[in-house]
Design a protein around this motif. Structure first.
Motif, PDB file in Angstrom:
ATOM      1  N   ILE A 107       0.835  -1.202   0.000  1.00  0.00           N
ATOM      2  CA  ILE A 107       0.000   0.000   0.000  1.00  0.00           C
ATOM      3  C   ILE A 107       0.867   1.248   0.000  1.00  0.00           C
ATOM      4  N   PHE A 108       1.930   1.225   0.772  1.00  0.00           N
ATOM      5  CA  PHE A 108       2.861   2.358   0.821  1.00  0.00           C
ATOM      6  C   PHE A 108       3.457   2.646  -0.552  1.00  0.00           C
ATOM      7  N   GLN A 109       3.850   1.617  -1.284  1.00  0.00           N
ATOM      8  CA  GLN A 109       4.450   1.817  -2.599  1.00  0.00           C
ATOM      9  C   GLN A 109       3.447   2.341  -3.622  1.00  0.00           C
ATOM     10  N   CYS A 110       2.173   2.094  -3.419  1.00  0.00           N
ATOM     11  CA  CYS A 110       1.155   2.650  -4.318  1.00  0.00           C
ATOM     12  C   CYS A 110       1.170   4.170  -4.294  1.00  0.00           C
ATOM     13  N   SER A 111       1.662   4.760  -3.202  1.00  0.00           N
ATOM     14  CA  SER A 111       1.739   6.221  -3.122  1.00  0.00           C
ATOM     15  C   SER A 111       2.652   6.779  -4.207  1.00  0.00           C
ATOM     16  N   SER A 112       3.719   6.069  -4.509  1.00  0.00           N
ATOM     17  CA  SER A 112       4.631   6.528  -5.560  1.00  0.00           C
ATOM     18  C   SER A 112       3.980   6.454  -6.935  1.00  0.00           C
ATOM     19  N   LEU A 113       3.152   5.420  -7.138  1.00  0.00           N
ATOM     20  CA  LEU A 113       2.459   5.297  -8.425  1.00  0.00           C
ATOM     21  C   LEU A 113       1.435   6.418  -8.605  1.00  0.00           C
ATOM     22  N   VAL A 114       0.663   6.698  -7.546  1.00  0.00           N
ATOM     23  CA  VAL A 114      -0.337   7.760  -7.631  1.00  0.00           C
ATOM     24  C   VAL A 114       0.328   9.125  -7.712  1.00  0.00           C
ATOM     25  N   GLY A 115       1.336   9.345  -6.846  1.00  0.00           N
ATOM     26  CA  GLY A 115       2.040  10.617  -6.878  1.00  0.00           C
ATOM     27  C   GLY A 115       2.728  10.857  -8.210  1.00  0.00           C
ATOM     28  N   GLY A 116       3.313   9.796  -8.760  1.00  0.00           N
ATOM     29  CA  GLY A 116       3.961   9.925 -10.066  1.00  0.00           C
ATOM     30  C   GLY A 116       2.971  10.236 -11.168  1.00  0.00           C
ATOM     31  N   SER A 117       1.783   9.640 -11.098  1.00  0.00           N
ATOM     32  CA  SER A 117       0.766   9.901 -12.114  1.00  0.00           C
ATOM     33  C   SER A 117       0.281  11.346 -12.050  1.00  0.00           C
TER      34      SER A 117
END
Length: 498
Positions: free
Chosen positions: A176-186
């Protein structure tokens, strides 16, 4: 306000919300909101603030992070996890607020505005030490509680020993923590594709993310309130038979003696309590230092440092050198997707004691470390190949996502992402096997994060090639990787099943 939230949680939280899995997911959501904002700010710092100010504020973050990790365990133990996490998250908001003022009233040529951003970074580092130390203690305590509940259930069902839970819960959090990078990057890709600089509206959005994360910290439950999944099923059965009453609560409590106390607490409307330290600040500091200098922590320190030292080279030096600007975004997506995959696979494996060949945690630790050497070593070997090829070439070697030869460096990124999650989950799992109390968990995680942050700070400092060439950066990283992994083979969990 917090007292009202506590009262509501004690009286009205549904059974499904009190399970270790759901609480770990809630903890992951706290970090998701906070780091969807922060990782974007850090990654695009050079283009937002300029290279000099970006370097200054990142250095301030990791300097204060490293130093305050030495005292963060005492703060977490004395004030509690939720207070430490709430204040830590607000410190992240301090940097975003400073950036808002910088864009509105300052600018690159205004000295006080630049200093404000650096000060915001320093405050963030202080908060980061409290936030990550509290996270480490809480997730290891959730795992210990989950193992206790599983053991109690097995005793009732006349089954054998229970499986460990630290690896599985850590994999849930990390994913879940790593999903933050995907959303933030998008978000960043969409925004910066139109306007390659920071703005008030973007930072207001980031500030909103962080405030949501701060509020979420107050909905986390202490480990003593958690119950197992099988208890949730039993509660559902009781609800189907009759309306829940205090008498029903008393009768349902007989299924598990360890869980009856929780039912009594709910019935009597007791407030949520944490295991707070009653020691003096001096005694807390002494206990923290004693754990720092144990044989286990000293031998694992090179591996801890590598987990922070590696990514400045991987994502900044290697990424900017061998990928076009548009390809870097895609590569980071690959990296973080592999982080999620690695966390899930490794977490489940470390807790898998059902198969005879993996019944010993020591065996699982050796296999995990061996695979880490293979996977991460392969990524480093590909990087050496790319670096030496670049030295022989008269032109700069950059790879675009549309070109077939982009596959080779992309493979290194994918392997590094998997390996990073693998070793991070392993470190938490190992700390959980060495220490039992929440206070010791705080101290051990505090040292882990202290050394890790020091490695990150050194890695960022060495990025400029006039300080250390690309090949030497990779060489130092590989040496630290080999030394750290070798020493970690001497510090394995006991042979008893976790």
């Amino acid at each position: 306000m917090f007292a009202a939230i506590d009262k509501y949680l004690v009286k009205h939280t549904p059974p499904w919300y009190r399970t270790p899995t759901v609480q770990t997911s809630a903890l992951g959501l706290v970090f998701f909101w906070v780091f969807a904002a922060y990782t974007t700010v850090q990654f695009y710092s050079a283009s937002i603030y300029g290279s000099e100010l970006a370097a200054d504020f990142v250095s301030a973050v990791y300097l204060t992070f490293t130093v305050t990790c030495l005292v963060a365990p005492g703060v977490v133990n004395k004030f509690g996890v939720r207070v430490a996490m709430f204040l830590g998250v607000l410190c992240y908001g301090n940097l975003v607020l400073a950036s808002l003022i910088y864009f509105e009233y300052g600018g690159e040529n205004v000295r006080w505005a630049r200093r404000l951003v650096v000060a915001g970074g320093a405050v963030l580092g202080v908060g980061a030490s409290a936030l990550w130390t509290a996270q480490g203690r809480l997730i290891l305590q959730y795992a210990a509680r989950a193992e206790e509940l599983e053991s109690n259930k097995n005793q009732i069902d006349s089954k054998g020993s229970s499986k460990g839970k630290a690896g599985t819960l850590m994999s849930i959090f990390w994913s879940i923590f790593q999903c933050s990078s995907l959303v933030g990057g998008s978000i960043s890709f969409i925004y910066y594709n139109k306007k390659p600089e920071g703005s008030t509206s973007l930072y207001i959005l980031f500030l909103g993310f962080i405030l949501v994360g701060a509020i979420f910290t107050q909905f986390l439950l202490p480990p003593s309130m958690l119950q197992s999944n099988h208890r949730v099923d039993e509660d559902k059965d009781l609800e189907m038979k009759s309306e829940q009453t205090p008498l029903n609560v008393d009768s349902s409590a007989q299924y598990d003696g360890s869980e009856s106390q929780m039912s009594e607490n709910v019935k009597s409307e007791a407030t949520m309590t944490e295991d707070l330290s009653t020691k003096s600040w001096f005694e807390e500091a002494r206990g923290t230092v004693q754990i720092f200098f144990t044989r286990e922590m000293m031998y694992l320190s090179p591996l801890f440092m590598y987990t922070g030292f590696n990514q400045p080279y991987q994502q900044a030096t290697f990424g900017n050198r061998f990928f076009t600007k548009r390809t870097i975004g895609a590569e980071l997506v690959i990296f973080h997707l592999m982080e999620i995959l690695g966390a899930i696979v490794v977490g489940r494996f470390l807790d898998n004691s059902e198969k005879p060949q993996y019944d010993s945690p020591r065996k699982r630790a050796v296999i995990c470390l061996g695979l880490f050497v293979l996977i991460n070593g392969t990524g480093n070997a590909i990087a050496f190949f790319q670096e030496f090829s670049a030295k022989k070439s008269s032109s700069i070697i950059t790879n675009d996502i549309s070109e077939i030869h982009c596959i080779i460096p992309s493979t290194a990124f994918a392997l590094w992402g998997f390996a990073d999650a693998q070793i991070q989950v392993y470190c938490y799992w190992l700390i959980g096997s060495f220490y039992n109390s929440g206070h010791d968990h705080s101290r051990a995680v505090g040292w882990y994060k202290c050394v890790q942050s020091l490695g990150t700070a050194i890695g960022f400092f060495l990025i400029p090639t006039q300080r250390l060439s690309e090949v030497r950066q990779l060489s130092v990283s590989s040496l630290l990787f080999l030394v750290g992994t070798t020493l970690s083979f001497t510090q394995l969990p006991s042979r008893t099943v976790l």
